[in-house]
Every structure is written in structure tokens, then in C-alpha cells.
Enzyme design. Structure first.
Site, PDB file in Angstrom:
ATOM      1  NE  ARG A 113       1.769   4.493  13.723  1.00 27.76           N
ATOM      2  CZ  ARG A 113       1.097   3.614  12.992  1.00 27.76           C
ATOM      3  NH1 ARG A 113       1.367   2.331  13.109  1.00 27.76           N
ATOM      4  NH2 ARG A 113       0.173   4.013  12.141  1.00 27.76           N
TER       5      ARG A 113
ATOM      6  CB  CYS B 163       5.884   4.478   6.341  1.00 30.75           C
ATOM      7  SG  CYS B 163       4.219   3.789   6.409  1.00 30.75           S
TER       8      CYS B 163
ATOM      9  N   GLY C   6       9.611  11.508   9.788  1.00 33.51           N
ATOM     10  CA  GLY C   6       9.108  10.681  10.885  1.00 33.51           C
ATOM     11  C   GLY C   6       7.934   9.882  10.368  1.00 33.51           C
TER      12      GLY C   6
ATOM     13  CE  LYS D 182       1.312  12.375   6.156  1.00 32.70           C
ATOM     14  NZ  LYS D 182       1.432  11.936   4.792  1.00 32.70           N
TER      15      LYS D 182
ATOM     16  CG  ASN E 252       7.936   4.011   2.055  1.00 36.89           C
ATOM     17  OD1 ASN E 252       7.312   4.723   1.278  1.00 36.89           O
ATOM     18  ND2 ASN E 252       7.362   3.384   3.054  1.00 36.89           N
TER      19      ASN E 252
ATOM     20  CG  HIS F  83       9.058  20.733   0.682  1.00 37.56           C
ATOM     21  ND1 HIS F  83       8.985  21.918  -0.017  1.00 37.56           N
ATOM     22  CD2 HIS F  83       8.273  19.854   0.020  1.00 37.56           C
ATOM     23  CE1 HIS F  83       8.174  21.755  -1.051  1.00 37.56           C
ATOM     24  NE2 HIS F  83       7.734  20.510  -1.056  1.00 37.56           N
TER      25      HIS F  83
ATOM     26  CE  LYS G  63       6.163   0.165   9.594  1.00 37.60           C
ATOM     27  NZ  LYS G  63       6.369  -0.598   8.348  1.00 37.60           N
TER      28      LYS G  63
ATOM     29  CD  GLU H 193      -2.610   1.315  -0.028  1.00 40.11           C
ATOM     30  OE1 GLU H 193      -3.257   0.383  -0.514  1.00 40.11           O
ATOM     31  OE2 GLU H 193      -2.515   2.433  -0.603  1.00 40.11           O
ATOM     32  CG  PHE H 194       2.601   2.535  -2.966  1.00 37.99           C
ATOM     33  CD1 PHE H 194       3.982   2.568  -2.767  1.00 37.99           C
ATOM     34  CD2 PHE H 194       2.056   1.447  -3.634  1.00 37.99           C
ATOM     35  CE1 PHE H 194       4.794   1.547  -3.236  1.00 37.99           C
ATOM     36  CE2 PHE H 194       2.861   0.416  -4.102  1.00 37.99           C
ATOM     37  CZ  PHE H 194       4.235   0.461  -3.903  1.00 37.99           C
TER      38      PHE H 194
HETATM   39  N1  NAD Z   1       0.178   4.092   8.041  1.00 37.08           N
HETATM   40  C1  NAD Z   1       0.538   4.320   6.789  1.00 37.08           C
HETATM   41  O1  NAD Z   1       0.525   5.445   6.281  1.00 37.08           O
HETATM   42  C2  NAD Z   1       0.964   3.165   5.912  1.00 37.08           C
HETATM   43  C3  NAD Z   1       1.082   3.361   4.529  1.00 37.08           C
HETATM   44  C4  NAD Z   1       1.458   2.295   3.729  1.00 37.08           C
HETATM   45  C5  NAD Z   1       1.731   1.062   4.299  1.00 37.08           C
HETATM   46  N2  NAD Z   1       1.646   0.903   5.645  1.00 37.08           N
HETATM   47  C6  NAD Z   1       1.904  -0.431   6.210  1.00 37.08           C
HETATM   48  O2  NAD Z   1       0.656  -1.042   6.525  1.00 37.08           O
HETATM   49  C7  NAD Z   1       0.792  -1.866   7.682  1.00 37.08           C
HETATM   50  C8  NAD Z   1      -0.230  -1.446   8.726  1.00 37.08           C
HETATM   51  O3  NAD Z   1       0.092  -0.127   9.139  1.00 37.08           O
HETATM   52  P1  NAD Z   1      -0.936   0.770   9.982  1.00 37.08           P
HETATM   53  O4  NAD Z   1      -0.348   2.118  10.072  1.00 37.08           O
HETATM   54  O5  NAD Z   1      -2.296   0.589   9.417  1.00 37.08           O
HETATM   55  O6  NAD Z   1      -0.857   0.014  11.410  1.00 37.08           O
HETATM   56  P2  NAD Z   1      -1.802   0.214  12.675  1.00 37.08           P
HETATM   57  O7  NAD Z   1      -0.935  -0.066  13.855  1.00 37.08           O
HETATM   58  O8  NAD Z   1      -2.537   1.500  12.577  1.00 37.08           O
HETATM   59  O9  NAD Z   1      -2.888  -0.951  12.545  1.00 37.08           O
HETATM   60  C9  NAD Z   1      -2.608  -2.303  12.665  1.00 37.08           C
HETATM   61  C10 NAD Z   1      -3.842  -2.999  13.234  1.00 37.08           C
HETATM   62  O10 NAD Z   1      -3.652  -4.409  13.166  1.00 37.08           O
HETATM   63  C11 NAD Z   1      -4.271  -4.987  14.306  1.00 37.08           C
HETATM   64  N3  NAD Z   1      -3.753  -6.341  14.489  1.00 37.08           N
HETATM   65  C12 NAD Z   1      -2.544  -6.744  14.919  1.00 37.08           C
HETATM   66  N4  NAD Z   1      -2.458  -8.075  14.922  1.00 37.08           N
HETATM   67  C13 NAD Z   1      -3.651  -8.544  14.469  1.00 37.08           C
HETATM   68  C14 NAD Z   1      -4.172  -9.847  14.233  1.00 37.08           C
HETATM   69  N5  NAD Z   1      -3.448 -10.944  14.422  1.00 37.08           N
HETATM   70  N6  NAD Z   1      -5.423  -9.950  13.765  1.00 37.08           N
HETATM   71  C15 NAD Z   1      -6.176  -8.851  13.553  1.00 37.08           C
HETATM   72  N7  NAD Z   1      -5.721  -7.593  13.753  1.00 37.08           N
HETATM   73  C16 NAD Z   1      -4.480  -7.445  14.199  1.00 37.08           C
HETATM   74  C17 NAD Z   1      -3.932  -4.025  15.412  1.00 37.08           C
HETATM   75  O11 NAD Z   1      -4.793  -4.188  16.523  1.00 37.08           O
HETATM   76  C18 NAD Z   1      -4.116  -2.673  14.695  1.00 37.08           C
HETATM   77  O12 NAD Z   1      -5.443  -2.203  14.833  1.00 37.08           O
HETATM   78  C19 NAD Z   1       2.249  -1.728   8.123  1.00 37.08           C
HETATM   79  O13 NAD Z   1       2.999  -2.762   7.572  1.00 37.08           O
HETATM   80  C20 NAD Z   1       2.668  -0.404   7.517  1.00 37.08           C
HETATM   81  O14 NAD Z   1       4.047  -0.334   7.278  1.00 37.08           O
HETATM   82  C21 NAD Z   1       1.241   1.919   6.465  1.00 37.08           C
END
Ligand code: NAD
Length: 434
Positions: A331, A263, A260, A324, A211, A254, A266, A151-152
Site C-alpha cells: 500500500r 499508514c 509509504g 519496507k 504518525n 534515514h 493516508k 494501535e502503534f
Molecule cells: N497496518 C498497520 O501497520 C497499522 C498500524 C497501526 C494502525 N493501523 C490502522 O488499523 C486499521 C486497520 O488497518 P489494517 O492494515 O489492519 O487493514 P487491513 O485492510 O489489512 O484489514 C482490514 C480488514 O477489515 C475487514 N473488514 C472491513 N469491513 C469489515 C466489517 N464491516 N466487518 C468485518 N470485517 C471488515 C477487511 O475485510 C479486512 O480484512 C486502519 O485504521 C489502520 O490505519 C494499521
């Protein structure tokens, strides 16, 4: 199509709601019962513009529901997306995959009929194959394939990014998996969003490489900004002169307090570990991380210098805490490094953020005070630090702020303001790279 989204966080909830908007029947599953309870009650646990509406509309139409129970939803699913967190593993920088494998194990027991299991979480190369092994081991009879669909989306503009993506990357092993994913994403054909079909490994690596490249642009311009300060150049002019070159592009040039968020920090670390394990260190990415760490430290020095060489006993108003604007996500926000360092040097901090203060309270030292209004934050302050460029802070009433403060220092870590304007209002103004 029946879709299950495992993990109802930033990515799972947005993706789930958007797939429902595309017409799929979506169940968002999460192990966090409180989160699911809130969603069922119509409360959105995160701040993301437009998400409230999208979730309510699709829930009301019966296309989006929330549950903690895997059995029924997984049994009926055509596609199961894994969108759980992949944080940095404590101690070594690797992506921690325990939530991904836990989700895979939970899914395995309930699979019925052919199901495509899709990694949407950002995961290192080889994870989809490992998910396959985990499911196969837990349920040898299961009829399934695995796929990678990184996901982007960006927090703050997540829905638009999902609905109008620059591209969709589909890592698959066979035409059946490709056909299912293409069918799900069909509404995007109308807007001619490029769909890239690759093998599993290339899809997994594409996300990390993208990323890391964006983080590289940020660290690059932050280092150039430092050089600008030393040689009397203006980083805005330099960045504009660079960015107008179509091969370089204007975005992500910028300068600021360092990247931070959930994404870049980590993912750069995980990519470094992945490359190291593969025997091909990525030295550029290693430098990007080092520059980002020192950028945050430099901001502490910059603020200290602006306040006369010491912050001891000084009242500092901080505007913006989240990594942002338009998100409540704290995070790895630069504020988490910069504010504790200022406290340690004896500063008194009063902070304001339009939506991030509840999250910030959980992460920052208790000594930080929070103000409900901008006026409250800056009252009696020696200096203001503009940390996050929320729209509310772009058009500050400078006359008023100045009259509320006891000092006149303004440290603009996002280069929102122009020096002549700030000086005309009596501020001792500093920013990044000019
Ligand atoms: N946040 C972003 O902008 C973004 C963008 C692109 C990709 N990603 C990637 O997407 C993934 C998720 O990121 P996020 O920011 O949504 O995380 P998040 O921490 O907001 O959400 C993760 C959710 O998964 C749940 N969870 C954990 N273990 C579980 C299980 N076994 N069964 C069911 N639910 C479970 C947690 O309770 C939590 O609600 C990561 O790998 C991240 O790198 C994030």
C-alpha cells in the site's frame, strides 16, 4: 475475557492473536469469507514474521478462532474491537469511515449484556462518539460504552511491538471502561509498559499526531539530503550529528525514496483534512506531504540521470518493491509511483522482492517483469535500483552482480552501500544525499 476483533487484517489479526496469547478468548470476525476460510485452514493471508506460529499456537489452545458470523461471538463478548480499514476517501483526503460505521451497525444488533466497543482503527477525532450514536440508534436498549485504543504496531515487527509497546493509549469515558481495558492489557504491567488513560478525543488525535511527527522526520531528512547533494555534505554525517542529540533522537532520520505504507500517507492526509475542518490548518504536515510527493518524483530523476539522462530502452533491475522490508504490504509503496514513471519513460523493468511480488503484480502495470531470484533480475541489466532494504540485499555479491549485468549503474535509494566499495567493484554508484 471474551474479545471480538472485527477485521482480520494486519492490525486485527496481530492484535487478536496477541490478546489470545495474553489469555483472552478471541474471535476474529471478517466479512472477507476467503480470508476467514484460509485462517481456519491454518493459512495466514499476510506476511508478518512470527505470526504463523502465534496464530497456530493460540488456535490450537482454543483461545483464537475465526468467523464471518457476528451473532454468537458479539453476544458473548466483553470487549469488541473495531480494526477495519480506514483508507483515504476518494477525492478529498478524509479518512473513509464507511467500514467502521458498517462494523458498528453489524455489532449493534447482536449486543447482549454490558459490552465495551473499542476503536482500534486509526480514526479521526469524534469517531468514537459517532460509533456510539450509530449503535445507540440501531439498538436503543444496548448496554455499552465506547473507547479508543489506537494501535502503534509497525508491520514487520508487529508482534514484538504489540507485546512490548512503548505505550498503550486508552481513551475512555468512565472507570468501568478503563478497568476492562486495563484488565485485558494486564500482562503488560509486568514489563512496565506505560498505560496512558485519556479522554476519547485525545486518544484519537494522539495516533495521528504521532504518525504525522514521524512522517515529518522523514520528509525533513529527505529535504536535508537534497541540500547535502547541492552543497557537498554527507547526509549520514549530518543525521548522526543531529540524532545523537537526545532531544532529536536517531530514529527516522534515514533518507530514502519517501515514506509509504498503509499508514503515513493516508494518516497525514486525514490529519490535514481534520485540521482544516477544525479551522486550524497544520501547515507543517501539509509541507511534509508535499515534500514526500516530490521526493518520489526526484527519485525518478535520480535514476534517469544515473542511466545517462534517459531510461528509454534501458534494462532496469529493481530490488525490493514493498514499502519496507519484512512485509508483503504494497500500500502506497514508493515503487508504485517510481516504477510506472520509469516505464512511461521507456525503461524495461525486471523486479525482485523476497515476499511482495504477488501483491505487487496486483498493483503495478503488467509491463513489469518479475524475477524469482536476484541473479535473474539483474541479468543483462543496465542498472540496478535498490528500492527496499531487505536483508537479502544488504550483502549482495557485488562481483557476481557486476559480471551478470551489461551496464554498471547502481542506484541505492536506501543508502545501504558505501561509495568507495561500490566504485572499487566498478559500479557507477549513486545514493540519496551524499
Ligand atoms: N497496518 C498497520 O501497520 C497499522 C498500524 C497501526 C494502525 N493501523 C490502522 O488499523 C486499521 C486497520 O488497518 P489494517 O492494515 O489492519 O487493514 P487491513 O485492510 O489489512 O484489514 C482490514 C480488514 O477489515 C475487514 N473488514 C472491513 N469491513 C469489515 C466489517 N464491516 N466487518 C468485518 N470485517 C471488515 C477487511 O475485510 C479486512 O480484512 C486502519 O485504521 C489502520 O490505519 C494499521
Amino acid at each position: 475475557m471474551n474479545v471480538v476483533m472485527i477485521g482480520a487484517g494486519y492490525v486485527g489479526l496481530v492484535s487478536g492473536a496477541c490478546f489470545a496469547e495474553f489469555g483472552a478468548n478471541v474471535t476474529c470476525l471478517d466479512v472477507d469469507a476467503e480470508k476467514i476460510e484460509a485462517l481456519r485452514g491454518g493459512r495466514i493471508p499476510i506476511y508478518e514474521p512470527g505470526l504463523d506460529d502465534l496464530v497456530h499456537r493460540n488456535a490450537q489452545a482454543g483461545r483464537l478462532c475465526f468467523s464471518t458470523e457476528f451473532a454468537d461471538a458479539v453476544g458473548d463478548a466483553d470487549l469488541v474491537f473495531i480494526a477495519v480499514g480506514t483508507p483515504t476517501r476518494r477525492g478529498d483526503g478524509h479518512a473513509d469511515l464507511k467500514y467502521v460505521y458498517a462494523a458498528a451497525t453489524q455489532v449493534a444488533a447482536h449486543l447482549k449484556g454490558y459490552t465495551l466497543i473499542v476503536d482500534k482503527s486509526t480514526v479521526p477525532v469524534g469517531t468514537a462518539r459517532e460509533v456510539k450514536r450509530v449503535i445507540r440508534e440501531a439498538n436503543p436498549q444496548a448496554d455499552f460504552d465506547v473507547a479508543s485504543n489506537p494501535e502503534f504496531l509497525r508491520e514487520g515487527s508487529a508482534i514484538n511491538d504489540f507485546m512490548r509497546p512503548d505505550r498503550v493509549v486508552l481513551g475512555v469515558e468512565n472507570p468501568r471502561a478503563e478497568a476492562l481495558l486495563r484488565e485485558l492489557y494486564r500482562p503488560l504491567y509486568r514489563i512496565e509498559a506505560p498505560i496512558l488513560v485519556t479522554d476519547l478525543e485525545s486518544a484519537e488525535l494522539t495516533k495521528y499526531a504521532a504518525n504525522a511527527f514521524l512522517a515529518t522526520k522523514i520528509s525533513f531528512i529527505n529535504e536535508v539530503a537534497l541540500l547535502c547533494e547541492q552543497v557537498g555534505a554527507d547526509v549520514h554525517a549530518v543525521a548522526r550529528g543531529m540524532g545523537l542529540d537526545g532531544r532529536i533522537g536517531k530514529k527516522f532520520l534515514h533518507p530514502g525514496p519517501g515514506y509509504g505504507g498503509s499508514c503515513f500517507p493516508k494518516d497525514t492526509l486525514a490529519l490535514i483534512r481534520m485540521a482544516h475542518d477544525a479551522g486550524t490548518p497544520l501547515r507543517i504536515v501539509e509541507a511534509v506531504v508535499a515534500v514526500n510527493t516530490s521526493q518520489k518524483e526526484r527519485m525518478v530523476e535520480k535514476i534517469t540521470e544515473a542511466l545517462g539522462g534517459s531510461v528509454k530502452g534501458k534494462k532496469v533491475a529493481v530490488l525490493g518493491l514493498t514499502f519496507k522490508p519484512e512485509t508483503d504490504d504494497m500500500r502506497d509503496a514508493p515503487a508504485l509511483t517510481i516504477l510506472p514513471a520509469l516505464l512511461e519513460r521507456g525503461a524495461h523493468i525486471r523486479a525482485h522482492d523476497p515476499v511482495g511480488m504477488d501483491e505487487a503484480r496486483k498493483e503495478l502495470p503488467a509491463a513489469i517483469e518479475y524475477a524469482d531470484t536476484i541473479d535473474d533480475a539483474v541479468a543483462d541489466a543496465d542498472g540496478i535500483v535498490l528500492m527496499t532494504e531487505w536483508n537479502q540485499y544488504r550483502g549482495l555479491d557485488l562481483e557476481r552482480l557486476k559480471s551478470l549485468m551489461r551496464g554498471n549503474v547502481f542506484v541505492d535509494l536506501r543508502n545501504v552501500y558505501e561509495r568507495p566499495t561500490m566504485q572499487a567493484h566498478g559500479f557507477a554508484y549513486s545514493c540519496v544525499g551524499r
